[in-house]
Design a protein around this motif. Structure first.
Motif, PDB file in Angstrom:
ATOM      1  N   SER A   1      59.438  30.715  26.565  1.00 36.76           N
ATOM      2  CA  SER A   1      58.126  30.578  27.202  1.00 36.76           C
ATOM      3  C   SER A   1      57.896  31.660  28.246  1.00 36.76           C
ATOM      4  N   MET A   2      56.639  31.793  28.629  1.00 34.48           N
ATOM      5  CA  MET A   2      56.223  32.756  29.648  1.00 34.48           C
ATOM      6  C   MET A   2      55.201  32.077  30.546  1.00 34.48           C
ATOM      7  N   MET A   3      55.277  32.365  31.856  1.00 36.30           N
ATOM      8  CA  MET A   3      54.287  31.879  32.809  1.00 36.30           C
ATOM      9  C   MET A   3      53.546  33.065  33.391  1.00 36.30           C
ATOM     10  N   VAL A   4      52.218  32.965  33.423  1.00 37.11           N
ATOM     11  CA  VAL A   4      51.356  34.041  33.910  1.00 37.11           C
ATOM     12  C   VAL A   4      50.565  33.520  35.099  1.00 37.11           C
ATOM     13  N   GLY A   5      50.604  34.235  36.219  1.00 39.42           N
ATOM     14  CA  GLY A   5      49.847  33.771  37.369  1.00 39.42           C
ATOM     15  C   GLY A   5      49.820  34.763  38.506  1.00 39.42           C
ATOM     16  N   ASN A   6      49.016  34.438  39.517  1.00 36.09           N
ATOM     17  CA  ASN A   6      48.840  35.337  40.659  1.00 36.09           C
ATOM     18  C   ASN A   6      49.771  35.010  41.820  1.00 36.09           C
TER      19      ASN A   6
ATOM     20  N   LEU B   1      53.402  34.493  43.320  1.00 36.09           N
ATOM     21  CA  LEU B   1      54.838  34.652  43.123  1.00 36.09           C
ATOM     22  C   LEU B   1      55.570  33.347  43.426  1.00 36.09           C
ATOM     23  N   LYS B   2      55.162  32.682  44.492  1.00 32.72           N
ATOM     24  CA  LYS B   2      55.864  31.480  44.945  1.00 32.72           C
ATOM     25  C   LYS B   2      55.749  30.331  43.956  1.00 32.72           C
ATOM     26  N   SER B   3      54.548  30.123  43.406  1.00 29.05           N
ATOM     27  CA  SER B   3      54.316  28.958  42.554  1.00 29.05           C
ATOM     28  C   SER B   3      54.414  29.250  41.063  1.00 29.05           C
ATOM     29  N   ASP B   4      53.942  30.408  40.647  1.00 33.39           N
ATOM     30  CA  ASP B   4      53.848  30.705  39.218  1.00 33.39           C
ATOM     31  C   ASP B   4      55.046  31.464  38.669  1.00 33.39           C
ATOM     32  N   ILE B   5      55.597  32.361  39.457  1.00 36.21           N
ATOM     33  CA  ILE B   5      56.562  33.311  38.913  1.00 36.21           C
ATOM     34  C   ILE B   5      58.007  32.948  39.236  1.00 36.21           C
ATOM     35  N   VAL B   6      58.327  32.835  40.511  1.00 38.15           N
ATOM     36  CA  VAL B   6      59.722  32.604  40.902  1.00 38.15           C
ATOM     37  C   VAL B   6      60.288  31.321  40.290  1.00 38.15           C
ATOM     38  N   PRO B   7      59.626  30.166  40.408  1.00 41.29           N
ATOM     39  CA  PRO B   7      60.208  28.957  39.819  1.00 41.29           C
ATOM     40  C   PRO B   7      60.251  28.979  38.292  1.00 41.29           C
TER      41      PRO B   7
ATOM     42  N   TRP C   1      60.002  33.709  31.098  1.00 41.84           N
ATOM     43  CA  TRP C   1      59.458  34.966  31.592  1.00 41.84           C
ATOM     44  C   TRP C   1      58.428  34.648  32.669  1.00 41.84           C
ATOM     45  N   GLY C   2      58.241  35.574  33.593  1.00 50.37           N
ATOM     46  CA  GLY C   2      57.219  35.415  34.609  1.00 50.37           C
ATOM     47  C   GLY C   2      56.428  36.695  34.769  1.00 50.37           C
ATOM     48  N   VAL C   3      55.121  36.615  34.549  1.00 53.63           N
ATOM     49  CA  VAL C   3      54.250  37.792  34.638  1.00 53.63           C
ATOM     50  C   VAL C   3      53.300  37.606  35.809  1.00 53.63           C
ATOM     51  N   HIS C   4      53.479  38.434  36.817  1.00 56.22           N
ATOM     52  CA  HIS C   4      52.671  38.356  38.035  1.00 56.22           C
ATOM     53  C   HIS C   4      51.461  39.265  37.912  1.00 56.22           C
ATOM     54  N   ILE C   5      50.286  38.699  38.107  1.00 53.77           N
ATOM     55  CA  ILE C   5      49.048  39.477  38.103  1.00 53.77           C
ATOM     56  C   ILE C   5      48.394  39.249  39.460  1.00 53.77           C
ATOM     57  N   PRO C   6      48.638  40.136  40.418  1.00 50.63           N
ATOM     58  CA  PRO C   6      48.152  39.921  41.789  1.00 50.63           C
ATOM     59  C   PRO C   6      46.637  39.811  41.851  1.00 50.63           C
ATOM     60  N   HIS C   7      46.186  38.963  42.760  1.00 49.03           N
ATOM     61  CA  HIS C   7      44.771  38.836  43.070  1.00 49.03           C
ATOM     62  C   HIS C   7      44.531  39.483  44.423  1.00 49.03           C
ATOM     63  N   ALA C   8      43.320  39.953  44.658  1.00 47.56           N
ATOM     64  CA  ALA C   8      43.011  40.624  45.923  1.00 47.56           C
ATOM     65  C   ALA C   8      43.223  39.716  47.121  1.00 47.56           C
ATOM     66  N   LEU C   9      43.053  38.402  46.918  1.00 47.25           N
ATOM     67  CA  LEU C   9      43.226  37.430  47.993  1.00 47.25           C
ATOM     68  C   LEU C   9      44.288  36.412  47.584  1.00 47.25           C
ATOM     69  N   THR C  10      45.259  36.201  48.444  1.00 42.57           N
ATOM     70  CA  THR C  10      46.298  35.205  48.177  1.00 42.57           C
ATOM     71  C   THR C  10      46.524  34.383  49.438  1.00 42.57           C
ATOM     72  N   TRP C  11      46.500  33.084  49.311  1.00 41.52           N
ATOM     73  CA  TRP C  11      46.720  32.174  50.426  1.00 41.52           C
ATOM     74  C   TRP C  11      48.076  32.454  51.064  1.00 41.52           C
ATOM     75  N   ALA C  12      48.134  32.432  52.372  1.00 43.61           N
ATOM     76  CA  ALA C  12      49.361  32.765  53.102  1.00 43.61           C
ATOM     77  C   ALA C  12      50.543  31.903  52.668  1.00 43.61           C
ATOM     78  N   LEU C  13      50.296  30.653  52.336  1.00 34.08           N
ATOM     79  CA  LEU C  13      51.382  29.757  51.957  1.00 34.08           C
ATOM     80  C   LEU C  13      51.876  29.978  50.536  1.00 34.08           C
ATOM     81  N   GLU C  14      51.278  30.933  49.816  1.00 34.30           N
ATOM     82  CA  GLU C  14      51.719  31.249  48.461  1.00 34.30           C
ATOM     83  C   GLU C  14      52.484  32.574  48.391  1.00 34.30           C
ATOM     84  N   HIS C  15      52.738  33.187  49.535  1.00 34.67           N
ATOM     85  CA  HIS C  15      53.456  34.460  49.532  1.00 34.67           C
ATOM     86  C   HIS C  15      54.950  34.247  49.295  1.00 34.67           C
ATOM     87  N   SER C  16      55.549  35.178  48.577  1.00 33.05           N
ATOM     88  CA  SER C  16      56.979  35.151  48.317  1.00 33.05           C
ATOM     89  C   SER C  16      57.412  36.552  47.909  1.00 33.05           C
ATOM     90  N   GLU C  17      58.706  36.816  48.005  1.00 30.93           N
ATOM     91  CA  GLU C  17      59.220  38.105  47.566  1.00 30.93           C
ATOM     92  C   GLU C  17      59.337  38.124  46.046  1.00 30.93           C
TER      93      GLU C  17
END
Length: 234
Positions: free
Chosen positions: A172-177, A179-185, A192-208
């Motif tokens: 399976s693959m997860m696609v999302g904006n 990192l904290k909720s869609d990609i890392v877990p 697979w995890g595919v990160h597609i950044p959005h111009a605006l991201t809620w502070a509580l959703e930030h992750s490395e």
């Protein structure tokens, strides 16, 4: 030989349609309402603290955000917030809950390209009624074989969903904006995890980003996803 990938999960908010921009606009309206009590930066900082604390009680979404604004207003005014201000906060929350859905570029064409070849699953957090409303208004619902509206996105969440609707996280693959909720877990679950950044991201959703993972990819646009999947799964 069978395909390596059989199931692709998609986040909804700020992956398939706009979301965070409406929270930012409402937050600016809220800060203006309380301008006599604190600076916009101080108000936003206090609101974020309250939201973080309230996630365990209200979960994600507009209703919890509205309640957190009311609590913040009470705190900043020492409990003396005018009734008219409370009414304005409630009105702002209702407006968010009825705002027309704005799908993001390439959302429909990407789902059309993948539909029929892969099982597509919508995996989103937030209020049940609001997420169902946005999915219906988006016109994208028919592309998905399943819709999962969850309280939290953890590795266990993804393992369960990809086992229920696919052949397990490894296929399976997860696609999302987020990192904290869609990609890392999702990657921790084995997908697979595919990160597609959005111009605006809620502070509580930030992750490395999990840059050391062989199953991590980042794209500048959802329109590039089909080509990436063909390279991985061709």
């Amino acid at each position: 030989m069978g395909r390596h990938l059989t199931t692709i999960g998609f986040d909804a908010d700020d992956t398939l349609w706009q979301n965070e921009q409406f929270f930012r606009l409402t937050e600016a309206r809220f800060a203006a309402l309380l301008a006599d009590h604190a600076s916009p930066e101080a108000i936003s900082g206090r609101l974020l603290e309250v939201e973080r604390r309230n996630l365990q009680f209200y979960g994600y979404g507009i209703k919890g955000f509205t309640l957190s604004m009311i609590e913040t207003a009470l705190t900043l005014t020492g409990g003396n917030v005018p009734a008219i201000a409370i009414a304005e906060i409630l009105a702002a929350g209702r407006e968010m809950l009825t705002h027309p859905v704005e799908t993001l570029p390439h959302a429909r064409e990407t789902l059309e390209q993948l539909n029929g070849t892969y099982r597509l699953v919508l995996i989103t957090k937030g209020d049940l009624f609001d997420q169902e409303r946005k999915l219906a208004q988006s016109g994208l619902g028919d592309f998905f074989t399943a819709v999962e509206i969850v309280s939290e996105k953890s590795p266990a969440t993804y393992r369960t969903i990809f086992a229920r609707h696919g052949d397990g996280a490894g296929h399976s693959m997860m696609v999302g904006n987020s990192l904290k909720s869609d990609i890392v877990p999702a990657i921790e679950a084995g997908s697979w995890g595919v990160h597609i950044p959005h111009a605006l991201t809620w502070a509580l959703e930030h992750s490395e980003p999990p840059a050391d993972s062989s199953r991590f990819r980042q794209l500048d646009s959802l329109g590039l996803l089909y080509s990436l999947i063909m390279k991985i799964d061709g």
